[in-house]
Every structure is written in C-alpha cells, then in structure tokens.
Design an enzyme around this catalytic site. Structure first.
Site, PDB file in Angstrom:
ATOM      1  N   CYS A   1       0.870  -1.301   0.000  1.00 13.20           N
ATOM      2  CA  CYS A   1       0.043   0.134   0.046  1.00 13.20           C
ATOM      3  C   CYS A   1       0.775   1.280   0.087  1.00 13.20           C
ATOM      4  O   CYS A   1       0.424   2.467  -0.215  1.00 13.20           O
ATOM      5  CB  CYS A   1      -0.987   0.045   1.081  1.00 13.20           C
TER       6      CYS A   1
ATOM      7  N   HIS B   1      -3.692   6.976   2.145  1.00 12.58           N
ATOM      8  CA  HIS B   1      -3.800   5.750   1.722  1.00 12.58           C
ATOM      9  C   HIS B   1      -5.220   5.301   2.118  1.00 12.58           C
ATOM     10  O   HIS B   1      -5.636   5.836   3.334  1.00 12.58           O
ATOM     11  CB  HIS B   1      -2.938   4.828   2.047  1.00 12.58           C
TER      12      HIS B   1
ATOM     13  N   ASN C   1      -9.949  -0.377  -1.024  1.00 11.06           N
ATOM     14  CA  ASN C   1      -8.527  -0.183  -0.921  1.00 11.06           C
ATOM     15  C   ASN C   1      -8.160  -0.846  -2.000  1.00 11.06           C
ATOM     16  O   ASN C   1      -8.011  -2.139  -2.233  1.00 11.06           O
ATOM     17  CB  ASN C   1      -8.072  -0.991   0.390  1.00 11.06           C
TER      18      ASN C   1
HETATM   19  O1  UT7 Z   1      -4.125  -1.277   3.463  1.00 14.98           O
HETATM   20  C1  UT7 Z   1      -3.122  -2.263   3.923  1.00 14.98           C
HETATM   21  C2  UT7 Z   1      -3.155  -2.169   5.172  1.00 14.98           C
HETATM   22  N1  UT7 Z   1      -4.442  -2.667   5.915  1.00 14.98           N
HETATM   23  C3  UT7 Z   1      -5.291  -1.858   6.607  1.00 14.98           C
HETATM   24  O2  UT7 Z   1      -4.835  -0.709   7.065  1.00 14.98           O
HETATM   25  C4  UT7 Z   1      -6.267  -2.575   7.237  1.00 14.98           C
HETATM   26  C5  UT7 Z   1      -6.320  -2.507   8.893  1.00 14.98           C
HETATM   27  N2  UT7 Z   1      -7.401  -3.241   9.410  1.00 14.98           N
HETATM   28  C6  UT7 Z   1      -8.768  -2.922   9.316  1.00 14.98           C
HETATM   29  O3  UT7 Z   1      -9.064  -1.931   8.586  1.00 14.98           O
HETATM   30  C7  UT7 Z   1      -9.804  -3.549   9.997  1.00 14.98           C
HETATM   31  O4  UT7 Z   1      -8.867  -4.156  11.121  1.00 14.98           O
HETATM   32  C8  UT7 Z   1     -10.832  -4.473   9.430  1.00 14.98           C
HETATM   33  C9  UT7 Z   1     -11.609  -3.686   8.680  1.00 14.98           C
HETATM   34  C10 UT7 Z   1     -10.114  -5.469   8.505  1.00 14.98           C
HETATM   35  C11 UT7 Z   1     -11.667  -5.199  10.482  1.00 14.98           C
HETATM   36  O5  UT7 Z   1     -12.230  -4.070  11.384  1.00 14.98           O
HETATM   37  P1  UT7 Z   1     -12.122  -4.370  13.103  1.00 14.98           P
HETATM   38  O6  UT7 Z   1     -12.658  -3.294  13.644  1.00 14.98           O
HETATM   39  O7  UT7 Z   1     -10.661  -4.572  13.354  1.00 14.98           O
HETATM   40  O8  UT7 Z   1     -12.728  -5.842  13.252  1.00 14.98           O
HETATM   41  P2  UT7 Z   1     -12.058  -7.142  13.925  1.00 14.98           P
HETATM   42  O9  UT7 Z   1     -11.222  -7.978  12.970  1.00 14.98           O
HETATM   43  O10 UT7 Z   1     -11.632  -6.762  15.425  1.00 14.98           O
HETATM   44  O11 UT7 Z   1     -13.389  -7.910  14.227  1.00 14.98           O
HETATM   45  C12 UT7 Z   1     -14.441  -7.343  15.077  1.00 14.98           C
HETATM   46  C13 UT7 Z   1     -15.664  -8.386  14.852  1.00 14.98           C
HETATM   47  C14 UT7 Z   1     -15.446  -9.904  14.955  1.00 14.98           C
HETATM   48  O12 UT7 Z   1     -16.290 -10.520  15.460  1.00 14.98           O
HETATM   49  P3  UT7 Z   1     -16.414 -11.075  17.234  1.00 14.98           P
HETATM   50  O13 UT7 Z   1     -15.138 -11.786  17.327  1.00 14.98           O
HETATM   51  O14 UT7 Z   1     -15.982  -9.622  17.775  1.00 14.98           O
HETATM   52  O15 UT7 Z   1     -17.750 -11.658  17.359  1.00 14.98           O
HETATM   53  C15 UT7 Z   1     -15.396 -10.491  13.535  1.00 14.98           C
HETATM   54  O16 UT7 Z   1     -15.369 -11.676  13.398  1.00 14.98           O
HETATM   55  O17 UT7 Z   1     -16.098  -8.248  13.544  1.00 14.98           O
HETATM   56  C16 UT7 Z   1     -16.460  -9.576  12.805  1.00 14.98           C
HETATM   57  N3  UT7 Z   1     -16.259  -9.235  11.314  1.00 14.98           N
HETATM   58  C17 UT7 Z   1     -17.360  -8.882  10.504  1.00 14.98           C
HETATM   59  N4  UT7 Z   1     -18.484  -8.709  10.833  1.00 14.98           N
HETATM   60  C18 UT7 Z   1     -19.176  -8.540   9.593  1.00 14.98           C
HETATM   61  C19 UT7 Z   1     -14.979  -9.270  10.724  1.00 14.98           C
HETATM   62  N5  UT7 Z   1     -15.294  -8.948   9.457  1.00 14.98           N
HETATM   63  C20 UT7 Z   1     -16.445  -8.940   9.487  1.00 14.98           C
HETATM   64  C21 UT7 Z   1     -17.416  -8.792   8.390  1.00 14.98           C
HETATM   65  N6  UT7 Z   1     -18.704  -8.578   8.578  1.00 14.98           N
HETATM   66  N7  UT7 Z   1     -17.014  -8.236   7.033  1.00 14.98           N
END
Ligand code: UT7
Length: 329
Positions: free
Chosen positions: A116, A256, A286
C-alpha cells in the site's frame, strides 16, 4: 540558482466498470452493509473482469489518458515505474508491459513492490532521477488488481479491497514546486500479519498451497490496524515537524485509503480538518498502490498551484511513509 525539484505535471486514473457493492457482498459472505460502512467507510469497489486481464490493463488505460491530457509524446518518456503487488506475472515487470503498450519505446521500466506504500516509494525513487538533472520525463504508475488475490469467502479481507490505479507525470521544476521531502520506512517483521504466502520462491505453487488457500491475501486485521494508525499518524506528524509546517500550512492530506478510521486518526494527529482530507474510499475501497494516484485524479480540479500536500500510507511489509509536496499547476 534554484535546485531542481520533481513536480507532478499531470495525473490520470482508471477504475474498471464493474461495481461490487456491499449488498452483493452480503450474498457472498456473512456480512452486512452497516458493519462494512461503520468499520471501514466502504460502500463499493471496482472489479476488473474478463480472462487474461491483469494489472497492466489498468496501468495502460491510466497512462494513455495521462499522455493525452499532458500532450506528451510517448517516445519522450525516459523512465516508467509501476508500483504493484499484483503484477501481471512474476516477471517480466508489469511496467515493461505498460511502457510497450503505450508506445514509450525509449523508456526503461521496472516494478516496485511495497504494497500500500508502493506509490510513495515509487514517487520518491522517480523524483531522485529528475532531481539528478539527468531525466526530464518520468511516469509513475500505482495500480493493483487485488481481486486476483482475494478470497471471496474470507469476510475479513474481501470487503476491503478493490481494483484500480493511476499514473502521474514527473518533470523538473525550478520554481521550488514539486516534491519537497519524504520519509519512507519498512519493517520485515510485518510479514506475519499481512501477506500472500505462496507463489514466491519460499512456497512455490503446488496442489498443497492451492488447497491451503495460500495464494490469497492473509491479514490479521486488528494487528495491522494498530500498526497502521500509529505509524501513518506518526510519519505524517514527523514530516510536518521536519518542514516546519503547521496544520494551517497544509491544504490537503492525501492518505492511503485502507480504512476511514485510520484516515480520521491521521488527520486528528496532524490537526487537519475533515474538509482538507481527500477521501474516495466509499467508492473504490482499498486499491493498494492505486489509492493515492486515484485520489489525486479525483481531486485534481480542486488543487491549486502552490498548495501544500502531505501524502501518507501504511501497508504490507510493513511499509509506511509520507511525502510533502507543493502542487505545481
Ligand atoms: O491497506 C493495507 C493495510 N491494511 C489496513 O490498514 C487494514 C487494517 N485493518 C482494518 O481496517 C480492520 O481491522 C478491518 C476492517 C479489517 C476489521 O475491522 P475491525 O474493527 O478490526 O474488526 P475485527 O477484525 O476486530 O473484528 C470485530 C468483529 C469480529 O467478531 P467478534 O469476534 O467480535 O464476534 C469479527 O469476526 O467483527 C467480525 N467481522 C465481521 N463482521 C461482519 C470481521 N469481518 C466482518 C465482516 N462483517 N466483514
């Protein structure tokens, strides 16, 4: 005499037609529009469809448009660098393919792989060729066809990424406009948190790697999120301090587009108001190396000569960085 600086003198972008909406993703994985919008800010992303269509298709369209709008003869281009992590093939470089397809027959060309942050790494590299005084016309492309390495059964990654990219023309400027400074960083410890494991020399493609779904992006989202928030904000604040810029001096933050929450945190750290923050994550998601040139393309009409821009990115590797530039037209 003014030192030669490398100025962006044109920008053009390309996104494929097909729109993959949050609603369509709801039919593919267990997710919903509300979750995606509130956690990322993304509403839809573009997907390059069709057999045999690689990242070079995006690059060629962007560069063709750039050459036309800047009235540049392709034969005058001396160097073309393409930042991508989804090259058409492992080799030859996608930059080679793009250069030949647009008629840049006198250019040498190569790819840069910095995920990225790829566009920032490529822009800084290209600027050095101009600043040396030896090169007068250099094109930098940032493009990715992320759909080629995304597992559309993995809700943690498929909701974020999309296809697209853009290109800029760099030329010498002796009025003090153009790229002023850059801070680029990388840390190989990031390989465990964001990567495509197989297909390289360590784990070549095999039936096993395919079965284990190792040809897709793996991301430990929350760990990457923490690193991204800290490093992107830190490096943006650092470049401001280093160049004695206050938030009033900065006309635009060009971040980004990975997650709206990371962008908001960076803007807060810089003290920059929302209206100065370029954002198009809602429509493209992204696009990895493509996000920053796509932002410049979308906002080109709002930019004024002399505007101070801070470009910032964080991505796989880990890689991160910021560039301070003065818009030249
Ligand atoms: O560009 C290159 C670098 N990449 C980045 O900068 C991306 C960085 N990361 C992120 O943007 C975020 O971490 C994500 C968007 C990928 C995920 O968001 P988050 O707020 O960190 O969610 P999480 O992974 O902590 O998950 C929270 C909850 C989980 O459920 P439980 O365990 O709390 O019950 C996940 O299973 O959200 C759940 N979850 C979803 N729910 C609905 C994860 N993905 C999804 C989804 N839809 N697509």
């Amino acid at each position: 005499m003014q030192q030669i600086k490398a100025a962006i003198t044109g920008v053009h972008g390309y996104v494929p037609e097909y729109r993959l909406t949050n609603q369509e993703l709801e039919t593919m994985v267990d997710t919903n529009d509300e979750w995606i919008t509130s956690r990322t800010g993304i509403k839809e992303r573009r997907i390059l469809k069709g057999e045999g269509q690689g990242t070079s298709v995006i690059g060629v369209e962007a560069v063709k448009g750039l050459l036309e709008k800047t009235n540049t003869n392709p034969e005058d281009v001396e160097l073309l660098i393409c930042a991508t992590v989804t090259p058409d093939m492992v080799f030859p470089a996608t930059a080679n393919i793009i250069a030949t397809k647009v008629g840049a027959v006198n250019a040498f060309s190569y790819d840069i792989s910095a995920a990225c942050s790829g566009f920032l790494f490529a822009l800084t590299t290209a600027a050095s060729f101009i600043e040396s005084g030896k090169y007068k016309k250099v094109i930098v492309v940032g493009a990715d066809k992320m759909s080629s390495i995304i597992n559309y059964k993995d809700r943690a990654t498929c909701i974020i990424f999309g296809d697209g990219g853009g290109a800029v023309l760099l030329e010498p400027n002796s009025e003090g406009l153009g790229i002023q400074d850059s801070i680029l960083r990388s840390d190989g410890a990031g390989e465990d948190y964001l990567r495509m494991k197989a297909g390289g020399s360590r784990y070549p493609a095999s039936q096993e790697t395919v079965q284990n779904e190792e040809h897709y992006v793996f991301q430990d989202g929350s760990t990457v999120f923490k690193f991204a928030v800290t490093n992107m904000a830190d490096v943006s604040a650092q470049i401001m301090e280093k160049n004695n810029l206050t938030s009033e001096d900065v006309q635009w933050l060009v971040p980004h587009q990975a997650n709206k929450r990371i962008i908001d945190a960076t803007a807060r750290r810089m003290g920059v108001d929302d209206e100065k923050v370029m954002m198009n994550i809602e429509k493209y998601g992204n696009t990895t190396a493509g996000t920053i040139p796509l932002l410049l393309w979308d906002y080109e009409n709002k930019l004024k000569k002399g505007d101070n821009l801070v470009l910032a990115a964080f991505g796989g590797g880990f890689t991160w960085g910021s560039i301070y530039l003065k818009w030249a037209y």
